[in-house]
Design an enzyme around this catalytic site. Structure first.
Site, PDB file in Angstrom:
ATOM      1  N   CYS A   2       8.620 -29.677 -20.327  1.00 26.96           N
ATOM      2  CA  CYS A   2       8.519 -30.949 -19.623  1.00 26.96           C
ATOM      3  C   CYS A   2       9.250 -30.859 -18.287  1.00 26.96           C
ATOM      4  CB  CYS A   2       9.118 -32.067 -20.464  1.00 26.96           C
ATOM      5  SG  CYS A   2       8.435 -32.186 -22.125  1.00 26.96           S
ATOM      6  N   ARG A  27       4.547 -28.439 -15.440  1.00 26.56           N
ATOM      7  CA  ARG A  27       5.343 -28.259 -16.656  1.00 26.56           C
ATOM      8  C   ARG A  27       4.789 -29.033 -17.854  1.00 26.56           C
ATOM      9  NH1 ARG A  27      10.724 -26.843 -16.725  1.00 26.56           N
ATOM     10  NH2 ARG A  27      11.453 -25.744 -14.878  1.00 26.56           N
ATOM     11  N   TRP A  74       5.096 -32.365 -21.872  1.00 30.01           N
ATOM     12  CA  TRP A  74       4.304 -31.459 -22.697  1.00 30.01           C
ATOM     13  C   TRP A  74       4.741 -31.727 -24.125  1.00 30.01           C
ATOM     14  CZ3 TRP A  74       5.161 -27.300 -26.082  1.00 30.01           C
ATOM     15  CH2 TRP A  74       4.020 -26.545 -26.388  1.00 30.01           C
ATOM     16  N   ASN A  98      13.929 -32.415 -21.564  1.00 26.54           N
ATOM     17  CA  ASN A  98      13.098 -31.215 -21.656  1.00 26.54           C
ATOM     18  C   ASN A  98      13.746 -30.300 -22.683  1.00 26.54           C
ATOM     19  OD1 ASN A  98      11.429 -28.965 -21.231  1.00 26.54           O
ATOM     20  ND2 ASN A  98      12.757 -28.202 -19.599  1.00 26.54           N
ATOM     21  N   GLY A  99      12.994 -29.937 -23.725  1.00 27.13           N
ATOM     22  CA  GLY A  99      13.548 -29.058 -24.750  1.00 27.13           C
ATOM     23  C   GLY A  99      13.245 -29.588 -26.138  1.00 27.13           C
ATOM     24  N   GLU A 478      -5.614  -9.178 -20.292  1.00 29.63           N
ATOM     25  CA  GLU A 478      -5.365 -10.232 -19.311  1.00 29.63           C
ATOM     26  C   GLU A 478      -6.650 -10.996 -19.006  1.00 29.63           C
ATOM     27  OE1 GLU A 478      -3.689 -12.585 -16.120  1.00 29.63           O
ATOM     28  OE2 GLU A 478      -3.074 -11.840 -18.076  1.00 29.63           O
ATOM     29  N   LYS A 482      -7.052 -15.014 -19.581  1.00 26.53           N
ATOM     30  CA  LYS A 482      -7.426 -15.932 -18.507  1.00 26.53           C
ATOM     31  C   LYS A 482      -8.632 -16.785 -18.914  1.00 26.53           C
ATOM     32  CE  LYS A 482      -4.512 -15.351 -15.254  1.00 26.53           C
ATOM     33  NZ  LYS A 482      -3.512 -15.192 -16.328  1.00 26.53           N
ATOM     34  N   GLU A 485      -7.660 -19.367 -21.511  1.00 27.98           N
ATOM     35  CA  GLU A 485      -6.755 -20.392 -20.986  1.00 27.98           C
ATOM     36  C   GLU A 485      -7.498 -21.524 -20.295  1.00 27.98           C
ATOM     37  OE1 GLU A 485      -2.486 -18.579 -19.698  1.00 27.98           O
ATOM     38  OE2 GLU A 485      -4.200 -17.877 -18.543  1.00 27.98           O
ATOM     39  N   HIS A 501     -13.845   0.848 -34.738  1.00 25.26           N
ATOM     40  CA  HIS A 501     -12.979   0.707 -35.908  1.00 25.26           C
ATOM     41  C   HIS A 501     -12.948  -0.732 -36.428  1.00 25.26           C
ATOM     42  CE1 HIS A 501     -11.582   4.808 -35.695  1.00 25.26           C
ATOM     43  NE2 HIS A 501     -11.335   4.650 -34.406  1.00 25.26           N
ATOM     44  N   LYS A 601       3.020 -24.632 -17.402  1.00 27.20           N
ATOM     45  CA  LYS A 601       3.314 -23.447 -16.599  1.00 27.20           C
ATOM     46  C   LYS A 601       4.585 -22.743 -17.042  1.00 27.20           C
ATOM     47  CE  LYS A 601       2.677 -20.776 -12.961  1.00 27.20           C
ATOM     48  NZ  LYS A 601       1.536 -19.853 -12.922  1.00 27.20           N
TER      49      LYS A 601
END
Length: 606
Positions: A2, A27, A74, A98-99, A478, A482, A485, A501, A601
């Protein structure tokens, strides 16, 4: 995750708080709210969803006052709703947080026993309740806040606002970042300096366990033991131009386009005109290092995986790479002559910071690769290596990733030179490759239209696979990340040789397979795996250079031609199609590119 902000100002504070929250919305954007004090009376406004919803609310239901706190959320405890939105209030106390408060259930039970009733599902409401409980017992606002902070377990950055106290914010940090801004007769609090940049360039970073009593006259800071702490006031420089879209539709598009420029800055800060790579003091004696432990999360983890290939092949240095969220709980032994290296864009990633602290006193030296030189990870490292990417707003990391790779590659070459594993001629060739990176990235970005065309086809898929061999395998990972996301399409990545495999069972005519394959020493093997896909009617998107396309381009579903580049920098250059394919696929699907659902982020909670 947050974002929090506080202002003791000389003007109406609501628009200032909202503007600061805009700079913190990366955030979290599940809900937002502000609280102010006007004529000694505490009041608040909250709204679910993006910050614009709070702005609309304030137009119809304004909030006056020159003192206030704000929050963009968030969600952790409790889903996104106006009831669960911050600031939380209990009586005469409002709190933003925040936390995660780990002992909130225990505290909630105590408050219930004294007759206090809870309205939300959040852990943060417990903080406000506990502070009000202490006020009810006759403590002053500062005493009540401090007494509350003493009871909290977990990670937090907090700001308290009290009814009747128009010249007071109490702030504290433990595990989550918090900065104090100094103005002329005004004071500010923010999760990071970006939020405060338009308001002041004089910043004090609270250290672990600090608590601060903020008034317009200044700030009094006490450490975790209650002793007065004299924290440094730093003058910072943040380019405000980096925090707008500069004509682009999305921050992500802008930040992809910025890569040639920021990579030039990265190179300029480490690579001298004499072609020597210079690290800040204190340097690293690579001859005294027997192994390297690299730790990171998300995209930064894939940067580490890429660097593992470089360190082992070029510098002949054994490397272990670990996900930060698993590393410290695994309690790995760290033998002598070990260098611990941590990579984080924000420098505040909670899991990475915790892993760093696990290594303190065990590793010979702790080095970090970060984008925020004043961050917690940077400050707690023996050597911090900035990547000079500038502010990155888009949640999906782009320019920070390529800058991380570039700094890591220069660190590899520095290690190889010190350890005598490359010749002077080889070093000269590698430096020439480094200097070519910005131009190669420009050429890759020039394929934007081809990538957009391919992405429109990918946007119709439900599942997509990415394949790569050697140093292209982390790039495949990556690329898949992306795409997941920002487009919400299920995507997975595999080392090409692992296809047979198990994952080949997924292949049919509905599954596109993106193959990242420059014409290198492993190209023929990758093409063999690609043919296995095509034999089963899989749709191959081949990303390769001109020579690779001539040799293996027949029969592919789509192709993207990359510039011919030295093998050593191929992972950096091939990051561009990974980014642009995801970007254009998300645009084609109409998803929120810069603020994808459920993500934030800066991940400052476990």
């Amino acid at each position: 995750m947050c974002g929090i902000v506080g202002v003791l100002g000389s003007h109406e504070v609501a628009p200032i708080l909202v503007e600061a929250l805009k700079r913190l919305e990366y955030r979290g954007y599940d809900s937002a709210g502000i609280a102010t004090i006007n004529d000694g009376v505490l009041d608040r406004r909250r709204a679910v969803g993006k910050l614009v919803n709070l702005s609309d609310r304030l137009v119809h239901d304004p909030l006056a006052g020159k003192s206030g706190i704000g929050h963009t959320r968030w969600a952790t405890h409790g889903g996104p709703s106006e009831t669960n939105a911050h600031p939380h209030r209990a009586g005469s106390v409002a709190v933003v947080h925040n936390g995660i408060i780990e002992n909130f259930r225990e505290l909630r039970a105590e408050m219930a026993e004294v007759g206090l009733q809870f309205e939300t599902e959040t852990d943060t409401e417990t903080v406000a309740m506990l502070a009000q409980h202490h006020l009810n017992k006759g403590l002053s606002p500062v005493e009540a806040a401090f007494k509350t902070i003493d009871r909290l377990e977990g990670a937090f950055a907090l700001a308290f606002l009290f009814d009747g106290e128009s010249d007071l914010i109490v702030a504290a940090r433990k595990g989550s970042p918090l900065a104090i801004g100094h103005g002329a007769g005004e004071m500010f609090v923010g999760s990071d300096a970006i939020a405060l940049a338009p308001l002041t360039d004089r910043i004090t970073y609270l250290e672990e366990g600090d608590r601060a009593v903020v008034t317009r006259a200044g700030v009094e800071i006490r450490d975790a033991h209650g002793a007065l702490a004299n924290r440094e006031v730093r003058q910072i420089q943040i380019d405000d131009a980096r925090i707008d879209k500069a004509g682009h539709k999305h921050f992500m598009a802008k930040e992809i386009a910025e890569q040639p420029t920021v990579l030039s800055a990265t190179l300029a800060n480490y690579l001298g005109s004499d072609d020597q790579i210079t690290l800040p003091d204190p340097g690293i004696d690579f001859t005294s290092i027997d192994r390297l432990t690299m730790v990171a999360c998300g995209t930064a983890y894939y940067a580490c995986l890429t660097a593992k290939y470089w360190f082992e092949q070029i510098a002949r240095l054994p490397v272990e790479v670990d996900v930060a969220s698993e590393f410290r709980y695994r309690e790995p032994p760290i033998p002598g002559r070990t260098l611990a290296l941590f990579v984080s864009q924000s420098g505040e990633t909670a899991d990475t910071l915790a892993a760093l602290r696990y290594c303190e006193g065990k590793a010979d030296k702790i080095v970090s690769v970060i984008n925020v030189p004043e961050s917690s990870i940077a400050r707690e490292s023996d050597l911090a290596l900035p990547i000079f990417a500038g502010v990155e707003v888009g949640v999906a990391s782009t320019k920070a990733f390529t800058c991380q790779l570039t700094v890591l590659l220069m660190l590899v070459l520095k290690a190889a030179q010190a350890r005598g594993t490359i010749s002077a001629a080889q070093m000269s060739g590698h430096v020439a490759a480094l200097r070519a990176i910005p131009a190669m990235i420009n050429l890759a970005i020039a394929q934007n239209d081809a990538m957009a065309k391919t992405a429109r086809k990918l946007s119709e898929a439900r599942d997509i696979l990415f394949l790569g061999r050697g140093q292209m395998y982390p790039l495949a990972l990556e690329g898949a990340l992306k795409l997941k996301e920002i487009s919400y399409i299920h995507a997975e990545a595999y080392a090409s040789g692992e296809l047979k495999h198990g994952p080949i069972a997924l292949i049919d005519k509905h599954v596109p397979v993106v193959v990242m394959a420059p014409k290198d020493t492993l190209f023929d093997k990758t093409v063999s795996n690609m043919q296995e896909v095509m034999a089963r009617k899989g749709k191959v998107v081949l990303i390769t250079d001109n020579d690779g396309l001539k040799e293996a381009g027949d029969g592919v579903w789509a192709d993207i031609t990359m510039p011919d580049c030295p093998d050593i920098i191929a992972p950096i250059v091939y990051a561009v199609p990974a980014q642009l394919l995801a970007y254009h696929t998300a645009v084609a699907k109409g998803t929120d590119v810069d603020q994808p659902r459920n993500l934030a982020k800066s991940v400052t909670v476990e």
